[in-house]
Design an enzyme around this catalytic site. Sequence first.
Site, short mmCIF file in Angstrom:
data_model
loop_
_atom_site.label_atom_id
_atom_site.label_comp_id
_atom_site.label_asym_id
_atom_site.label_seq_id
_atom_site.Cartn_x
_atom_site.Cartn_y
_atom_site.Cartn_z
N HIS A 160 -9.85 6.77 41.78
CA HIS A 160 -8.92 6.83 40.66
C HIS A 160 -7.92 7.97 40.82
O HIS A 160 -6.90 8.01 40.13
CB HIS A 160 -9.69 6.99 39.35
CG HIS A 160 -9.01 6.39 38.16
ND1 HIS A 160 -7.65 6.21 38.08
CD2 HIS A 160 -9.51 5.92 36.98
CE1 HIS A 160 -7.34 5.67 36.93
NE2 HIS A 160 -8.45 5.47 36.25
N ASP A 365 -5.69 -13.56 45.90
CA ASP A 365 -6.13 -14.69 46.73
C ASP A 365 -6.21 -14.22 48.18
O ASP A 365 -5.19 -14.02 48.84
CB ASP A 365 -5.14 -15.85 46.59
CG ASP A 365 -5.57 -17.07 47.38
OD1 ASP A 365 -6.59 -17.01 48.10
OD2 ASP A 365 -4.87 -18.11 47.30
#
Length: 424
Positions: A160, A365
């Site tokens: 993060h 994808d």
Amino acid sequence: MAGKPTVAKSPPALIPPARPTPGGTLPLSCIDKTIAGFVNIIQVFPPSSLSAAHDDQGAAVAAMRSGFARALVPYYPVAGRVTPSGLAVDCTGEGVWFVEAAASCALADVDGLESFPLLIPGELLLPRPPPGEKLDGLILMAQATRFTCGAFTVGISFSHTVFDGYGAARFLTAVGELARGLPAPSVAPVWDRHAIPDPPSPPPPFFAVVTEFRLVTQVADISAESIERVKDEFKQAAGEGCSTFDAVAAVVFKCRALALAGALPDGAEVRVSFPAGTRHLLRDVLPAVDGYYGNCVYLGCVARTSRAARESALAELVGAVREAKEAVAAGFADWRRGVYRYDVPLDYSTAILSDASRLGFDEVDYGFGMPGFYTYPHDDQANFAATLLVVRPPAPRRGGVRVLIRCVEEPHAAMFAAELAKFA
């Protein structure tokens, strides 16, 4: 399924950039430096996700590995390591750790990974570096796990300090695009952390003092019909519309206040804090905000007395949430200038509500279709903040939202669940 599910993991292997990349050290931004830790997500690809081009699982994983290698060329800092000081990234070009794994069960045996907490330990589906590798310096790791039914999960752990949720999703989108053979990412990545000016005095972390709680793990689905009902109530009261997040935040705020009624005096302040995206507020300094993958967040906060939160109509609380959102721009500007300290206490009266439903993790994808959904495995050790995470629910509950919850202790869990169930 007999016995508990197991996962056999291959030794972690480094995926370096597909070709040589620049070296050197790149500074992190003043916002990056206030945020630490790793974020874990698990993308779930049902058996039907495998396309005809990649009906062989081995070929699908090979294409994904190629996508990572190619993406690490334009995203070359991700192949490096965070420096020990935590203030910069050393562009070493080492690469990201990648693990291949096989589960002993079908996806259906673990409820499709729809339960929260998961019916299989989350750490089995998440990557870990090899022994001796320092976790603190790593930027991203991935694990592809095959299930006996042909389903896949892709577990991602990202720093993060280097990414916010939007930025991590942008990187994974690029991995998928390049795995599918596109010549370049559809959105060119931008580092440019130096373009965000350091304030006159270093901004403090958003939360400096923390307390440990004994939080209970829960999950709740809020239906599309309930969300529309709250939106309609607000429109009738205020003459304007509101977002899904506004409605969900108001519901969560009220339900939690009701659950905590016996623990807090009527005059005690209760709060819902929320990370708000600030990319649009940095257009004056960033050359291209869409490709920027560093942290661009500021914590907004809505606060009321316990009694007011319990007794206010949902439309009133929606209005309070919208006011808090409108105040983000001015608060963020003051925070950047070093003239404002974020002083909301991280106590049991404060819940942090994050919206991860539109970051794009469910649109990645890798060459075998988009995930059916994605989830965040809960962490029993993360008990220093009362948190709620909004995600898209698995089909067929699309249209509403799912809330992954660790924001109440055992004495208040049943009441909180009962109040939220009124909006299922």
